[in-house]
Design an enzyme around this catalytic site. Sequence first.
Site, short mmCIF file in Angstrom:
data_model
loop_
_atom_site.label_atom_id
_atom_site.label_comp_id
_atom_site.label_asym_id
_atom_site.label_seq_id
_atom_site.Cartn_x
_atom_site.Cartn_y
_atom_site.Cartn_z
N ASP A 16 0.84 -1.19 0.00
CA ASP A 16 0.00 0.00 0.00
C ASP A 16 0.88 1.25 0.00
O ASP A 16 2.04 1.20 0.40
CB ASP A 16 -0.85 0.05 1.29
CG ASP A 16 -2.02 -0.91 1.25
OD1 ASP A 16 -2.37 -1.41 0.17
OD2 ASP A 16 -2.60 -1.16 2.33
N ARG A 63 -1.45 -0.37 -8.61
CA ARG A 63 -2.82 0.02 -8.31
C ARG A 63 -2.84 1.55 -8.31
O ARG A 63 -1.99 2.17 -7.68
CB ARG A 63 -3.19 -0.52 -6.93
CG ARG A 63 -4.37 0.14 -6.29
CD ARG A 63 -4.46 -0.19 -4.82
NE ARG A 63 -4.94 -1.55 -4.60
CZ ARG A 63 -4.90 -2.14 -3.42
NH1 ARG A 63 -4.38 -1.52 -2.39
NH2 ARG A 63 -5.37 -3.36 -3.27
P1 FDA Z 1 -14.27 9.48 -4.64
O1 FDA Z 1 -13.79 9.83 -3.28
O2 FDA Z 1 -14.43 10.57 -5.63
O3 FDA Z 1 -15.61 8.67 -4.51
C1 FDA Z 1 -16.41 8.28 -5.60
C2 FDA Z 1 -17.73 7.77 -5.04
O4 FDA Z 1 -17.49 6.56 -4.31
C3 FDA Z 1 -18.36 8.71 -3.99
O5 FDA Z 1 -19.22 9.63 -4.58
C4 FDA Z 1 -19.07 7.75 -3.08
O6 FDA Z 1 -20.31 7.42 -3.65
C5 FDA Z 1 -18.21 6.52 -3.09
N1 FDA Z 1 -17.25 6.48 -1.95
C6 FDA Z 1 -15.93 6.78 -1.98
N2 FDA Z 1 -15.36 6.57 -0.78
C7 FDA Z 1 -16.35 6.15 0.03
C8 FDA Z 1 -16.39 5.75 1.40
N3 FDA Z 1 -15.31 5.75 2.18
N4 FDA Z 1 -17.60 5.36 1.90
C9 FDA Z 1 -18.70 5.34 1.13
N5 FDA Z 1 -18.73 5.70 -0.18
C10 FDA Z 1 -17.57 6.11 -0.72
N6 FDA Z 1 -5.35 5.22 -0.67
C11 FDA Z 1 -4.06 5.43 -0.37
O7 FDA Z 1 -3.68 6.57 -0.13
N7 FDA Z 1 -3.17 4.39 -0.37
C12 FDA Z 1 -3.54 3.11 -0.68
O8 FDA Z 1 -2.71 2.20 -0.68
C13 FDA Z 1 -4.92 2.87 -0.98
N8 FDA Z 1 -5.37 1.62 -1.30
C14 FDA Z 1 -6.66 1.47 -1.78
C15 FDA Z 1 -7.08 0.24 -2.28
C16 FDA Z 1 -8.33 0.11 -2.86
C17 FDA Z 1 -8.77 -1.22 -3.41
C18 FDA Z 1 -9.19 1.24 -2.95
C19 FDA Z 1 -10.52 1.14 -3.62
C20 FDA Z 1 -8.80 2.44 -2.42
C21 FDA Z 1 -7.54 2.58 -1.81
N9 FDA Z 1 -7.13 3.79 -1.29
C22 FDA Z 1 -5.80 3.97 -0.97
C23 FDA Z 1 -8.13 4.85 -1.01
C24 FDA Z 1 -8.23 5.87 -2.14
O9 FDA Z 1 -7.08 6.69 -2.16
C25 FDA Z 1 -9.46 6.78 -1.96
O10 FDA Z 1 -9.34 7.49 -0.75
C26 FDA Z 1 -10.80 6.04 -1.96
O11 FDA Z 1 -10.81 5.05 -2.92
C27 FDA Z 1 -11.96 7.01 -2.23
O12 FDA Z 1 -11.82 7.59 -3.48
P2 FDA Z 1 -12.60 7.14 -4.82
O13 FDA Z 1 -11.57 6.82 -5.84
O14 FDA Z 1 -13.53 6.06 -4.55
O15 FDA Z 1 -13.29 8.44 -5.34
#
Ligand code: FDA
Length: 307
Positions: free
Chosen positions: A137, A188
């Site tokens: 990560d 990723r």
């Molecule tokens: P965004 O925040 O724009 O969300 C898009 C939509 O998804 C929102 O409108 C909402 O509907 C939904 N959503 C998003 N987050 C949500 C939540 N917590 N609860 C409910 N609904 C939510 N970060 C990092 O810094 N280091 C890492 O190693 C990782 N590893 C990682 C693995 C995997 C498999 C994922 C999916 C994510 C990570 N992350 C991470 C976290 C990443 O950086 C980010 O904070 C989250 O994925 C939220 O961002 P989105 O890309 O979903 O977009």
Amino acid sequence: MTAAAANAGLRRVIFAAADSPRVRRLVGRYGMKLGAARFVAGETLDEAVPVLRRLNGQGLATNTTLLGEAVRDRAETERVVGEYIRILDRIGDEGLRCNIALKLTHLGLDIDEELALANLRRLVEHARTRGNFVRIDMEQAPYVDATLRTYRRLRADGLENVGTVLQAYLHRTERDLEELLPLRPNLRIVKGAYLEPPEVAMARKTDVDAAYARLVDRMLEARAFVAVATHDERLIARAVRAAPSRDAFQIQMLYGVRPQLQLDLARRGYDVLVATPFGPDWYPYLMRRLGERPANLLFLLRNVLRR
Ligand code: FDA
């Protein structure tokens, strides 16, 4: 005030509150019952395994993480390595479609980079004997150099069953990607989950989203396997359109976040992985999930009121 500005303000409040010992004590005591279980598959491996099995049964790949970070005691890192070996063995013995993702500060990066590397190497080598894969990560910005160095050193030693993460919000990331591409890396791409200063990370969501799209495009264009880790449907649809084939990418989401979308995509034939952590040290992880979406605070508060 716009909704985005209100959200950003709430996010800062959540991250500040997360550091308060009182909040930590309170959430630590009641959080699992009040809703942390939505994001965490239990406190023990025995609790997590049935969750992983159920997700696999629904056509979803998984990875798991023993939650923990910022370990400052060598003996504790040794214990963590032992736990991960036990996890890898259990995954193999149970025939789960599951790999592991871990944090270098859980393996001792705050103590000594060489210690974290040695601990990780043991795990990647063990995973290789079990036909499994380890993802590193990405943590806060000050750890990025050490994380990428560690990844490169393992790859230079011929270990291929390891990947890492790039965060789209960092100003440096497009350059990092260019430097990694010759390795044919398994990366990723995420938006980024930590509160970072404007000197190192983009503050505006639209800028982060645009950077995210550029990173995925670049990886697809370079024919490097890309894990599109986001719950953002627009960005997922964009990656699907840009990919030359379905096996060029995997969609990855977090356990408890948009579960219906995960299932819909899997039913449509896409390779979907659900990152499904467990462990008693779930507090910082939960706080990051709340910080990403302050509306999740309401979900927790509703559970408080129901009791
Ligand atoms: P965004 O925040 O724009 O969300 C898009 C939509 O998804 C929102 O409108 C909402 O509907 C939904 N959503 C998003 N987050 C949500 C939540 N917590 N609860 C409910 N609904 C939510 N970060 C990092 O810094 N280091 C890492 O190693 C990782 N590893 C990682 C693995 C995997 C498999 C994922 C999916 C994510 C990570 N992350 C991470 C976290 C990443 O950086 C980010 O904070 C989250 O994925 C939220 O961002 P989105 O890309 O979903 O977009």
